[in-house]
Design an enzyme around this catalytic site. Structure first.
Site, PDB file in Angstrom:
ATOM      1  NE  ARG A  58     -20.672   7.352  48.456  1.00 46.18           N
ATOM      2  CZ  ARG A  58     -20.909   7.407  47.145  1.00 46.18           C
ATOM      3  NH1 ARG A  58     -20.279   8.289  46.393  1.00 46.18           N
ATOM      4  NH2 ARG A  58     -21.775   6.582  46.580  1.00 46.18           N
ATOM      5  CD  GLU A 107     -22.256  14.543  48.982  1.00 50.12           C
ATOM      6  OE1 GLU A 107     -23.228  14.142  48.331  1.00 50.12           O
ATOM      7  OE2 GLU A 107     -21.087  14.210  48.727  1.00 50.12           O
ATOM      8  CG  HIS A 129     -22.049  13.472  44.893  1.00 46.30           C
ATOM      9  ND1 HIS A 129     -22.205  12.853  46.103  1.00 46.30           N
ATOM     10  CD2 HIS A 129     -21.659  12.484  44.032  1.00 46.30           C
ATOM     11  CE1 HIS A 129     -21.944  11.561  45.990  1.00 46.30           C
ATOM     12  NE2 HIS A 129     -21.611  11.309  44.719  1.00 46.30           N
TER      13      HIS A 129
HETATM   14  P1  NAP Z   1     -14.138  -0.513  43.426  1.00 48.81           P
HETATM   15  O1  NAP Z   1     -13.879  -1.006  42.053  1.00 48.81           O
HETATM   16  O2  NAP Z   1     -14.745  -1.430  44.427  1.00 48.81           O
HETATM   17  O3  NAP Z   1     -12.734   0.039  43.976  1.00 48.81           O
HETATM   18  C1  NAP Z   1     -12.502   0.352  45.312  1.00 48.81           C
HETATM   19  C2  NAP Z   1     -11.091  -0.066  45.617  1.00 48.81           C
HETATM   20  O4  NAP Z   1     -10.805   0.355  46.949  1.00 48.81           O
HETATM   21  C3  NAP Z   1     -10.859  -1.576  45.564  1.00 48.81           C
HETATM   22  O5  NAP Z   1      -9.899  -1.818  44.582  1.00 48.81           O
HETATM   23  C4  NAP Z   1     -10.365  -1.930  46.958  1.00 48.81           C
HETATM   24  O6  NAP Z   1      -9.232  -2.742  47.014  1.00 48.81           O
HETATM   25  C5  NAP Z   1      -9.910  -0.602  47.463  1.00 48.81           C
HETATM   26  N1  NAP Z   1      -9.900  -0.513  48.918  1.00 48.81           N
HETATM   27  C6  NAP Z   1     -10.894  -0.765  49.785  1.00 48.81           C
HETATM   28  N2  NAP Z   1     -10.484  -0.530  51.041  1.00 48.81           N
HETATM   29  C7  NAP Z   1      -9.195  -0.129  50.948  1.00 48.81           C
HETATM   30  C8  NAP Z   1      -8.208   0.269  51.891  1.00 48.81           C
HETATM   31  N3  NAP Z   1      -8.471   0.263  53.202  1.00 48.81           N
HETATM   32  N4  NAP Z   1      -6.986   0.648  51.440  1.00 48.81           N
HETATM   33  C9  NAP Z   1      -6.716   0.641  50.116  1.00 48.81           C
HETATM   34  N5  NAP Z   1      -7.595   0.254  49.178  1.00 48.81           N
HETATM   35  C10 NAP Z   1      -8.811  -0.122  49.602  1.00 48.81           C
HETATM   36  O7  NAP Z   1     -15.051   0.778  43.413  1.00 48.81           O
HETATM   37  P2  NAP Z   1     -15.154   1.885  42.249  1.00 48.81           P
HETATM   38  O8  NAP Z   1     -16.198   1.497  41.279  1.00 48.81           O
HETATM   39  O9  NAP Z   1     -13.782   2.200  41.765  1.00 48.81           O
HETATM   40  O10 NAP Z   1     -15.718   3.114  43.117  1.00 48.81           O
HETATM   41  C11 NAP Z   1     -14.888   3.731  44.096  1.00 48.81           C
HETATM   42  C12 NAP Z   1     -15.702   4.712  44.923  1.00 48.81           C
HETATM   43  O11 NAP Z   1     -16.073   5.817  44.106  1.00 48.81           O
HETATM   44  C13 NAP Z   1     -17.029   4.129  45.440  1.00 48.81           C
HETATM   45  O12 NAP Z   1     -16.893   3.812  46.801  1.00 48.81           O
HETATM   46  C14 NAP Z   1     -18.051   5.220  45.229  1.00 48.81           C
HETATM   47  O13 NAP Z   1     -18.618   5.597  46.452  1.00 48.81           O
HETATM   48  C15 NAP Z   1     -17.271   6.365  44.591  1.00 48.81           C
HETATM   49  N6  NAP Z   1     -18.005   6.976  43.452  1.00 48.81           N
HETATM   50  C16 NAP Z   1     -18.298   8.292  43.487  1.00 48.81           C
HETATM   51  C17 NAP Z   1     -18.932   8.889  42.386  1.00 48.81           C
HETATM   52  C18 NAP Z   1     -19.268  10.344  42.361  1.00 48.81           C
HETATM   53  O14 NAP Z   1     -20.327  10.703  41.878  1.00 48.81           O
HETATM   54  N7  NAP Z   1     -18.401  11.216  42.824  1.00 48.81           N
HETATM   55  C19 NAP Z   1     -19.285   8.124  41.285  1.00 48.81           C
HETATM   56  C20 NAP Z   1     -18.959   6.776  41.283  1.00 48.81           C
HETATM   57  C21 NAP Z   1     -18.313   6.205  42.389  1.00 48.81           C
HETATM   58  P3  NAP Z   1      -9.012  -4.232  46.470  1.00 48.81           P
HETATM   59  O15 NAP Z   1      -9.058  -4.135  44.988  1.00 48.81           O
HETATM   60  O16 NAP Z   1      -7.671  -4.592  46.931  1.00 48.81           O
HETATM   61  O17 NAP Z   1     -10.126  -5.041  47.041  1.00 48.81           O
END
Ligand code: NAP
Length: 312
Positions: A230, A259, A277
């Site tokens: 993000r 955006e 994006h």
């Molecule tokens: P996810 O599985 O929930 O992974 C997010 C990770 O961030 C979790 O493992 C969490 O830790 C960690 N986290 C949260 N706060 C933190 C902090 N302060 N310091 C360190 N680690 C922290 O989510 P995901 O499915 O991988 O998606 C990740 C992000 O990608 C989403 O937020 C989304 O907005 C973005 N995204 C973007 C696109 C795009 O089109 N560009 C597409 C898909 C997703 P823990 O495991 O320890 O709880």
């Protein structure tokens, strides 16, 4: 009985009529404000803010089925207070987004944007031993900020390119460590040791602006910053300055703070690969995202628990 639901109009080609059975759909156009009414569900894109006012205007709403894994476009506190469920679309977009992250890593490391521009400009004069020299990946360090679904999927691809993996996360990931030989480090070490730093944490009060001027100053001058998570994670002004002044090697970005607006200084900065994006933009994934969002609506409206709730 049909139930009135609002669905983002951009999803109409991605959904089959059978998925919409029993729903009285009002297609919500991109720039159209969220209407008032007796709708029981809304399926918004991440570009639509669903906050206190929108929720107040939809008094019969039972579910906000966001078409994204991130849900920073929804006021979760307001939704929970009104007893409205919120769902997202995890898992189905993990591999597509990890692939795009690698597209950005390779494009920045090997200066693809500059190469394409050179060829298109007609100014390419032929092979030169020092033309567009980039970063060799083998033997370098990939740093992951956040090792959830997408962070780990990016990390799992790293051994194939000969990269060592380090990560910063709130919790240890022993299976991931074993699988790719990754090491958990604190944020300071992650910033200092990464040749490529890739962001995979959600935007929260703790992570907003986490890559600010101070963080950038801790990074190697040759480092590459990648963001497919993000835009709000990065302070775009200081990033543009770091690139202009050669304090950072390159940046590959898919997401931005406001955006589709990108600050002119960042647009003009050297050594960037800027994408619109498209992290999850594959035919298969976008259909699955739309399908899960509507399945969440169908489940909740038929009295079942949602498939992918953001909170329970
Ligand atoms: P996810 O599985 O929930 O992974 C997010 C990770 O961030 C979790 O493992 C969490 O830790 C960690 N986290 C949260 N706060 C933190 C902090 N302060 N310091 C360190 N680690 C922290 O989510 P995901 O499915 O991988 O998606 C990740 C992000 O990608 C989403 O937020 C989304 O907005 C973005 N995204 C973007 C696109 C795009 O089109 N560009 C597409 C898909 C997703 P823990 O495991 O320890 O709880």
């Amino acid at each position: 009985m049909t139930q009135r639901v609002l669905i983002a109009a951009e999803l109409s080609n991605l959904l089959e009529p059978s998925q919409l059975a029993g729903l009285d759909v009002t297609w919500l156009a991109a720039g159209e404000p969220t209407p008032k009414g007796d709708f029981v569900a809304i399926v918004p894109l991440l570009s639509r803010w669903v906050g206190g006012t929108e929720l107040k205007n939809l008094p019969n709403l039972r579910i906000v089925a966001n078409v994204a894994v991130g849900y920073n476009n929804i006021d979760l506190v307001a939704a929970e207070m009104r007893g409205v469920l919120v769902t997202n679309t995890p898992n189905v977009l993990t591999e597509a987004t990890a692939d795009l992250t690698w597209a950005l890593i390779l494009a920045t490391a090997r200066r693809l944007a500059e190469g394409i521009d050179l060829v298109r400009s007609g100014r390419w004069t032929g092979w030169h031993p020092e033309q567009l020299l980039g970063m060799e990946l083998r033997g370098r360090t990939l740093g992951l900020l956040g090792a959830g679904r997408i962070g780990q999927a990016v990390g799992k691809r790293a051994p194939a390119f000969g990269l060592r993996v380090i990560y910063a996360a709130r919790t240890q990931k022993p299976e991931f460590e074993q699988l790719v030989g990754a090491t958990r480090v604190d944020l300071k070490q992650l910033l200092a040791d990464s040749d490529i730093l890739s962001l995979h944490v959600p935007v929260t009060p703790e992570t907003k602006g986490i890559i600010n001027a101070d963080a950038l100053a801790l990074m190697k001058r040759s480092a590459i910053l990648i963001n497919t998570s993000r835009g709000d994670l990065i302070r775009e002004g200081p990033l543009a300055v770091a690139l202009e002044e050669g304090l950072l090697g390159a940046a590959g970005l898919d997401v931005y703070a406001d955006e589709p607006t990108i600050p002119p200084r960042l647009l003009a900065a050297p050594r960037t690969v800027l994408l619109p994006h498209i992290g999850s933009a594959t035919e298969e994934t976008r259909r699955k995202m739309a399908g899960i969002a509507v399945s969440n609506v169908q489940a909740v409206l038929s009295g079942k628990p949602p498939l992918t709730p953001v909170y329970s």
